[in-house]
Design a protein around this motif. Sequence first.
Motif, PDB file in Angstrom:
ATOM      1  N   LEU A 196       1.066  -0.933   0.180  1.00 52.37           N
ATOM      2  CA  LEU A 196       0.031  -0.241  -0.018  1.00 52.37           C
ATOM      3  C   LEU A 196       1.588   1.025  -0.056  1.00 52.37           C
ATOM      4  CD1 LEU A 196      -2.297   1.300   0.639  1.00 52.37           C
ATOM      5  CD2 LEU A 196      -2.188   1.260   3.105  1.00 52.37           C
ATOM      6  N   ALA A 197       1.774   1.167   0.900  1.00 53.16           N
ATOM      7  CA  ALA A 197       3.061   2.580   0.960  1.00 53.16           C
ATOM      8  C   ALA A 197       3.095   2.647  -0.558  1.00 53.16           C
ATOM      9  CB  ALA A 197       3.350   2.094   1.776  1.00 53.16           C
ATOM     10  N   GLY A 198       4.053   2.095  -1.426  1.00 59.41           N
ATOM     11  CA  GLY A 198       4.672   1.539  -1.966  1.00 59.41           C
ATOM     12  C   GLY A 198       3.704   2.139  -3.285  1.00 59.41           C
ATOM     13  N   THR A 199       2.634   1.448  -3.517  1.00 58.89           N
ATOM     14  CA  THR A 199       1.784   2.370  -4.593  1.00 58.89           C
ATOM     15  C   THR A 199       1.433   4.041  -4.407  1.00 58.89           C
ATOM     16  OG1 THR A 199       1.039  -0.500  -3.948  1.00 58.89           O
ATOM     17  CG2 THR A 199      -0.525   1.296  -5.065  1.00 58.89           C
ATOM     18  N   MET A 200       0.877   4.233  -3.184  1.00 60.98           N
ATOM     19  CA  MET A 200       0.263   5.697  -2.530  1.00 60.98           C
ATOM     20  C   MET A 200       2.218   6.802  -3.328  1.00 60.98           C
ATOM     21  SD  MET A 200      -2.493   5.356  -1.973  1.00 60.98           S
ATOM     22  CE  MET A 200      -2.883   7.046  -1.645  1.00 60.98           C
ATOM     23  N   ALA A 201       3.185   5.811  -3.323  1.00 57.86           N
ATOM     24  CA  ALA A 201       4.237   6.558  -2.642  1.00 57.86           C
ATOM     25  C   ALA A 201       4.747   6.699  -4.471  1.00 57.86           C
ATOM     26  CB  ALA A 201       5.144   5.983  -2.527  1.00 57.86           C
ATOM     27  N   GLY A 202       3.553   6.429  -5.506  1.00 56.64           N
ATOM     28  CA  GLY A 202       4.319   5.952  -7.175  1.00 56.64           C
ATOM     29  C   GLY A 202       4.971   4.640  -7.554  1.00 56.64           C
ATOM     30  N   PHE A 203       5.169   3.955  -6.566  1.00 57.51           N
ATOM     31  CA  PHE A 203       5.781   2.853  -6.968  1.00 57.51           C
ATOM     32  C   PHE A 203       4.731   1.560  -7.449  1.00 57.51           C
ATOM     33  CE2 PHE A 203       8.540   4.741  -4.552  1.00 57.51           C
ATOM     34  CZ  PHE A 203       9.769   5.317  -5.256  1.00 57.51           C
ATOM     35  N   SER A 204       3.589   2.168  -8.292  1.00 56.20           N
ATOM     36  CA  SER A 204       2.747   1.067  -8.354  1.00 56.20           C
ATOM     37  C   SER A 204       3.191  -0.262  -9.700  1.00 56.20           C
ATOM     38  CB  SER A 204       1.464   1.688  -9.061  1.00 56.20           C
ATOM     39  OG  SER A 204       1.921   2.668  -9.984  1.00 56.20           O
ATOM     40  N   ALA A 205       4.097  -0.319 -10.105  1.00 55.78           N
ATOM     41  CA  ALA A 205       4.611  -1.267 -10.705  1.00 55.78           C
ATOM     42  C   ALA A 205       5.072  -1.752 -10.919  1.00 55.78           C
ATOM     43  CB  ALA A 205       5.315  -0.296 -11.988  1.00 55.78           C
ATOM     44  N   VAL A 206       5.838  -2.343  -9.776  1.00 54.25           N
ATOM     45  CA  VAL A 206       6.412  -3.134  -9.152  1.00 54.25           C
ATOM     46  C   VAL A 206       5.100  -3.996  -8.195  1.00 54.25           C
ATOM     47  CG1 VAL A 206       7.780  -4.013  -6.899  1.00 54.25           C
ATOM     48  CG2 VAL A 206       8.146  -1.715  -7.705  1.00 54.25           C
ATOM     49  N   PRO A 207       5.361  -5.540  -9.199  1.00 61.75           N
ATOM     50  CA  PRO A 207       4.443  -6.803  -8.200  1.00 61.75           C
ATOM     51  C   PRO A 207       4.448  -7.019  -7.225  1.00 61.75           C
ATOM     52  CG  PRO A 207       5.966  -7.120  -9.966  1.00 61.75           C
ATOM     53  CD  PRO A 207       6.337  -5.718  -9.758  1.00 61.75           C
ATOM     54  N   LEU A 208       2.768  -7.249  -6.830  1.00 66.58           N
ATOM     55  CA  LEU A 208       3.151  -7.484  -5.607  1.00 66.58           C
ATOM     56  C   LEU A 208       3.811  -9.042  -4.944  1.00 66.58           C
ATOM     57  CD1 LEU A 208       1.443  -7.651  -2.638  1.00 66.58           C
ATOM     58  CD2 LEU A 208       0.105  -9.435  -3.131  1.00 66.58           C
ATOM     59  N   LYS A 209       4.190  -9.538  -5.717  1.00 68.13           N
ATOM     60  CA  LYS A 209       5.383 -11.230  -5.537  1.00 68.13           C
ATOM     61  C   LYS A 209       6.798 -10.725  -5.139  1.00 68.13           C
ATOM     62  CE  LYS A 209       6.929 -12.407 -10.154  1.00 68.13           C
ATOM     63  NZ  LYS A 209       7.106 -13.044 -11.047  1.00 68.13           N
ATOM     64  N   THR A 210       6.489  -9.197  -5.430  1.00 70.54           N
ATOM     65  CA  THR A 210       8.225  -8.969  -5.172  1.00 70.54           C
ATOM     66  C   THR A 210       8.454  -8.618  -3.541  1.00 70.54           C
ATOM     67  OG1 THR A 210       8.410  -7.535  -7.742  1.00 70.54           O
ATOM     68  CG2 THR A 210       9.994  -7.053  -5.325  1.00 70.54           C
ATOM     69  N   TYR A 211       6.972  -7.998  -3.108  1.00 72.14           N
ATOM     70  CA  TYR A 211       6.959  -7.663  -2.060  1.00 72.14           C
ATOM     71  C   TYR A 211       7.482  -8.793  -1.076  1.00 72.14           C
ATOM     72  CZ  TYR A 211       5.609  -2.871  -3.039  1.00 72.14           C
ATOM     73  OH  TYR A 211       5.831  -1.125  -3.327  1.00 72.14           O
ATOM     74  N   PHE A 212       6.442  -9.933  -1.342  1.00 70.68           N
ATOM     75  CA  PHE A 212       6.198 -11.655  -0.739  1.00 70.68           C
ATOM     76  C   PHE A 212       7.729 -11.724  -0.492  1.00 70.68           C
ATOM     77  CE2 PHE A 212       1.773 -11.218  -1.180  1.00 70.68           C
ATOM     78  CZ  PHE A 212       1.648 -12.214  -0.025  1.00 70.68           C
ATOM     79  N   LEU A 213       8.836 -11.324  -1.591  1.00 69.26           N
ATOM     80  CA  LEU A 213       9.963 -12.066  -1.401  1.00 69.26           C
ATOM     81  C   LEU A 213      10.855 -10.852   0.135  1.00 69.26           C
ATOM     82  CD1 LEU A 213      12.159 -13.291  -2.375  1.00 69.26           C
ATOM     83  CD2 LEU A 213      12.805 -11.938  -4.174  1.00 69.26           C
ATOM     84  N   VAL A 214      10.783  -9.785  -0.688  1.00 61.47           N
ATOM     85  CA  VAL A 214      12.045  -8.605   0.036  1.00 61.47           C
ATOM     86  C   VAL A 214      11.463  -8.979   1.553  1.00 61.47           C
ATOM     87  CG1 VAL A 214      12.275  -6.092  -0.098  1.00 61.47           C
ATOM     88  CG2 VAL A 214      12.545  -7.483  -1.948  1.00 61.47           C
ATOM     89  N   ALA A 215      10.078  -8.649   1.493  1.00 64.04           N
ATOM     90  CA  ALA A 215       9.965  -8.721   2.792  1.00 64.04           C
ATOM     91  C   ALA A 215      10.032  -9.352   4.004  1.00 64.04           C
ATOM     92  CB  ALA A 215       7.944  -7.868   3.503  1.00 64.04           C
ATOM     93  N   PRO A 216      10.357 -10.185   3.857  1.00 61.19           N
ATOM     94  CA  PRO A 216      10.683 -10.856   5.400  1.00 61.19           C
ATOM     95  C   PRO A 216      12.271 -11.080   4.814  1.00 61.19           C
ATOM     96  CG  PRO A 216       9.591 -12.844   3.615  1.00 61.19           C
ATOM     97  CD  PRO A 216       9.591 -11.654   2.988  1.00 61.19           C
ATOM     98  N   LEU A 217      12.786 -10.841   3.694  1.00 61.13           N
ATOM     99  CA  LEU A 217      14.618 -11.293   4.520  1.00 61.13           C
ATOM    100  C   LEU A 217      14.532  -9.620   4.858  1.00 61.13           C
ATOM    101  CD1 LEU A 217      15.474 -12.530   0.506  1.00 61.13           C
ATOM    102  CD2 LEU A 217      15.809 -13.490   2.708  1.00 61.13           C
ATOM    103  N   GLY A 218      14.197  -8.566   4.383  1.00 58.41           N
ATOM    104  CA  GLY A 218      13.932  -7.344   5.193  1.00 58.41           C
ATOM    105  C   GLY A 218      13.756  -6.589   6.688  1.00 58.41           C
ATOM    106  N   PHE A 219      12.649  -7.873   7.142  1.00 60.22           N
ATOM    107  CA  PHE A 219      11.648  -7.649   8.200  1.00 60.22           C
ATOM    108  C   PHE A 219      13.341  -8.737   9.271  1.00 60.22           C
ATOM    109  CE2 PHE A 219       8.155  -6.633   7.017  1.00 60.22           C
ATOM    110  CZ  PHE A 219       8.189  -5.635   7.575  1.00 60.22           C
ATOM    111  N   MET A 220      14.198  -9.866   8.849  1.00 65.53           N
ATOM    112  CA  MET A 220      14.994 -10.367   9.456  1.00 65.53           C
ATOM    113  C   MET A 220      16.379  -9.372   9.749  1.00 65.53           C
ATOM    114  SD  MET A 220      15.579 -14.165   7.734  1.00 65.53           S
ATOM    115  CE  MET A 220      14.487 -13.961   6.523  1.00 65.53           C
ATOM    116  N   ALA A 221      16.615  -8.785   8.914  1.00 63.91           N
ATOM    117  CA  ALA A 221      17.864  -7.454   8.582  1.00 63.91           C
ATOM    118  C   ALA A 221      17.438  -6.573  10.010  1.00 63.91           C
ATOM    119  CB  ALA A 221      18.086  -7.172   7.726  1.00 63.91           C
ATOM    120  N   THR A 222      16.363  -6.559  10.058  1.00 66.03           N
ATOM    121  CA  THR A 222      15.614  -5.752  11.277  1.00 66.03           C
ATOM    122  C   THR A 222      15.774  -5.873  12.443  1.00 66.03           C
ATOM    123  OG1 THR A 222      13.319  -5.524  10.970  1.00 66.03           O
ATOM    124  CG2 THR A 222      14.493  -3.996   9.628  1.00 66.03           C
ATOM    125  N   ALA A 223      15.718  -7.545  12.476  1.00 71.53           N
ATOM    126  CA  ALA A 223      15.851  -8.046  13.572  1.00 71.53           C
ATOM    127  C   ALA A 223      16.883  -8.237  15.271  1.00 71.53           C
ATOM    128  CB  ALA A 223      15.429  -9.542  13.925  1.00 71.53           C
TER     129      ALA A 223
END
Length: 331
Positions: free
Chosen positions: A236-263
């Motif tokens: 939602l944040a990415g779409t509202m910020a103007g990155f609507s061309a990035v598909p949802l599946k990209t977020y499903f891959l990036v998010a778990p890896l990114g949140f592991m880094a924040t841990a």
Amino acid sequence: MVKHSKKLLVQSLKLLVSAGIIFWLIQSGKLNFAALKNLLAPGPACLALILVFLNLYFASERWRILIRSQGLPAYSWPVYKLSLIGAFFNFAMPGGVGGDVIKAYYFTRENPGSKVVAVTSVLMDRVLGLFAMLLMALLVMIYDIKHILNIPVLLTLFYIIAGLSFGFLIALSLIFSQKIYANGMLTKIINKLPLSHKFSKLYESMHLYGRDGKRFAQVIFLSFFGQLCSIMFLYLAGTMAGFSAVPLKTYFLVAPLGFMATAIPISPAGIGVGQAAFYFLFNLYTGTESELGPTVITAFQVGIFLVSLLGAFFYLRRKDKIEPAKIEEAG
């Protein structure tokens, strides 16, 4: 005095790391707060906050189920309030375990004699939450394996994630195995280690969480639901910020890896580290350089902070509140 000074130095270094990364991202144009202004519209803002509330709720329910598996009473609303308090102190106390220590402490105050369960349930909550992140990242990578195979760095990440997932699975199987526990195989190995008494108590406590397969499955599913809420927030944040061309599946891959880094506890609530990790991962996966990663994780962290202010409210209303630094030292 020396211990206090050392702790203050470590916390100061964590703040410097966080501030340094944020400063670099802003100065280099990789983090653009103006891109988030569309998310402030009433509709998107309400939806974003609902997703944050749900994310924290599923995490809270995961912890509650782990507590109940040990035979202790734990009800959704009181545990959720403690989780909100913990979320607030993840920001207020520089360090990756600050909020966990606080919520475990107050659970013990509300349930005398539950110290071991409070500590081990928080630890198991962290472990199983990380395990669920690994599983989701692995499943998405397998789903998009053709793309993964074309990028050497992603392929290396795939092997690392697969290895870690397998390692977690083996470790949890050994800890939860009734047969291994009965014949004392792991206990004999633990008894040869330094601080064997403490490790032995920890093993015995963690073993108990594997007795109920149904509840274990519930914990994993709750982790998935919590991750789904966070991923939808990022999308939602990415779409509202103007990155609507990035598909949802990209977020499903990036998010778990990114949140592991924040841990990784090297900055307060993963601030700074999360921005750098999401910047690298989104750019790597999409093959283009953009400010998408830092933008969406910053929005998520702001959302978590705003909701966690309720935790500050609940903390200030407690009659038994104690200075957080003293709780962490006692913990």
